[in-house]
Motif scaffolding. Sequence first.
Motif, PDB file in Angstrom:
ATOM      1  N   ASP A  26       4.359  -8.020   1.897  1.00 29.77           N
ATOM      2  CA  ASP A  26       5.144  -9.217   2.196  1.00 29.77           C
ATOM      3  C   ASP A  26       6.596  -8.794   2.385  1.00 29.77           C
ATOM      4  OD1 ASP A  26       6.480 -11.643   2.263  1.00 29.77           O
ATOM      5  OD2 ASP A  26       5.656 -12.397   0.383  1.00 29.77           O
ATOM      6  N   VAL A  27       7.098  -8.875   3.601  1.00 25.24           N
ATOM      7  CA  VAL A  27       8.463  -8.435   3.878  1.00 25.24           C
ATOM      8  C   VAL A  27       9.498  -9.258   3.130  1.00 25.24           C
ATOM      9  CG1 VAL A  27       7.936  -7.344   6.089  1.00 25.24           C
ATOM     10  CG2 VAL A  27       8.572  -9.754   6.017  1.00 25.24           C
ATOM     11  N   ALA A  28       9.147 -10.459   2.708  1.00 24.37           N
ATOM     12  CA  ALA A  28      10.080 -11.275   1.924  1.00 24.37           C
ATOM     13  C   ALA A  28      10.396 -10.600   0.593  1.00 24.37           C
ATOM     14  CB  ALA A  28       9.511 -12.670   1.694  1.00 24.37           C
ATOM     15  N   GLU A  29       9.439  -9.855   0.033  1.00 25.81           N
ATOM     16  CA  GLU A  29       9.700  -9.115  -1.201  1.00 25.81           C
ATOM     17  C   GLU A  29      10.748  -8.034  -0.974  1.00 25.81           C
ATOM     18  OE1 GLU A  29       5.832  -9.158  -4.059  1.00 25.81           O
ATOM     19  OE2 GLU A  29       5.798  -7.696  -2.431  1.00 25.81           O
TER      20      GLU A  29
ATOM     21  N   LYS B  11       0.845  -1.189   0.000  1.00 25.37           N
ATOM     22  CA  LYS B  11       0.000   0.000   0.000  1.00 25.37           C
ATOM     23  C   LYS B  11       0.884   1.244   0.000  1.00 25.37           C
ATOM     24  CE  LYS B  11      -3.331   2.290   3.015  1.00 25.37           C
ATOM     25  NZ  LYS B  11      -4.033   2.211   4.305  1.00 25.37           N
ATOM     26  N   ILE B  12       0.626   2.165  -0.922  1.00 24.19           N
ATOM     27  CA  ILE B  12       1.353   3.430  -0.924  1.00 24.19           C
ATOM     28  C   ILE B  12       0.833   4.256   0.243  1.00 24.19           C
ATOM     29  CG2 ILE B  12       1.786   5.579  -2.173  1.00 24.19           C
ATOM     30  CD1 ILE B  12       1.740   3.932  -4.750  1.00 24.19           C
TER      31      ILE B  12
ATOM     32  N   PHE C  69       9.911   8.849  -4.841  1.00 25.55           N
ATOM     33  CA  PHE C  69       8.574   9.017  -5.406  1.00 25.55           C
ATOM     34  C   PHE C  69       7.478   8.765  -4.374  1.00 25.55           C
ATOM     35  CE2 PHE C  69      11.036   8.295  -9.179  1.00 25.55           C
ATOM     36  CZ  PHE C  69      10.387   9.000 -10.174  1.00 25.55           C
ATOM     37  N   PHE C  70       7.571   7.632  -3.702  1.00 26.90           N
ATOM     38  CA  PHE C  70       6.520   7.217  -2.777  1.00 26.90           C
ATOM     39  C   PHE C  70       7.098   6.235  -1.777  1.00 26.90           C
ATOM     40  CE2 PHE C  70       6.349   4.858  -6.756  1.00 26.90           C
ATOM     41  CZ  PHE C  70       6.596   3.570  -6.318  1.00 26.90           C
ATOM     42  N   LYS C  71       6.373   6.049  -0.681  1.00 26.17           N
ATOM     43  CA  LYS C  71       6.738   5.047   0.319  1.00 26.17           C
ATOM     44  C   LYS C  71       5.656   3.983   0.322  1.00 26.17           C
ATOM     45  CE  LYS C  71       9.374   8.274   3.084  1.00 26.17           C
ATOM     46  NZ  LYS C  71       9.596   8.882   4.403  1.00 26.17           N
ATOM     47  N   ILE C  72       6.095   2.736   0.383  1.00 27.57           N
ATOM     48  CA  ILE C  72       5.168   1.596   0.342  1.00 27.57           C
ATOM     49  C   ILE C  72       5.221   0.839   1.658  1.00 27.57           C
ATOM     50  CG2 ILE C  72       4.641  -0.613  -0.770  1.00 27.57           C
ATOM     51  CD1 ILE C  72       5.897   0.435  -3.310  1.00 27.57           C
TER      52      ILE C  72
END
Length: 77
Positions: A56-59, A24-25, A49-52
Motif C-alpha cells: 500500500d503506497v499510502a503506508e 513483500k521483501i 537491511f532489505f527492500k520492500i
Amino acid sequence: AGESVAVVESVKAASDVYAPIGGKIVEVNSALGENPGTINTAPTTDGWFFKIEAADVAEVAALMDEDAYAAFVDTLA
C-alpha cells in the motif's frame, strides 16, 4: 507492517528489526553478512537491511523522512 523481519545481534543482546510497512521483501543486503558494521558506518547508504515492495503506497507516504525522524529523536533526549 510491524512484523519482525530480521535480528541484529551484538555481544550483549539481540534485537528484532520490524518492517516499517506491509509488503513483500524483494531484496536482502547479503553484504551485511560479511560486514555487519556497515549498519553503523553507512546506515543511509550501504547499511540497508532489505527492500520492500509496498503493498500500500499510502503506508510509504505516511513514513517520516530523515528530517522528521531526526526531530523525533531529539524529543527523546
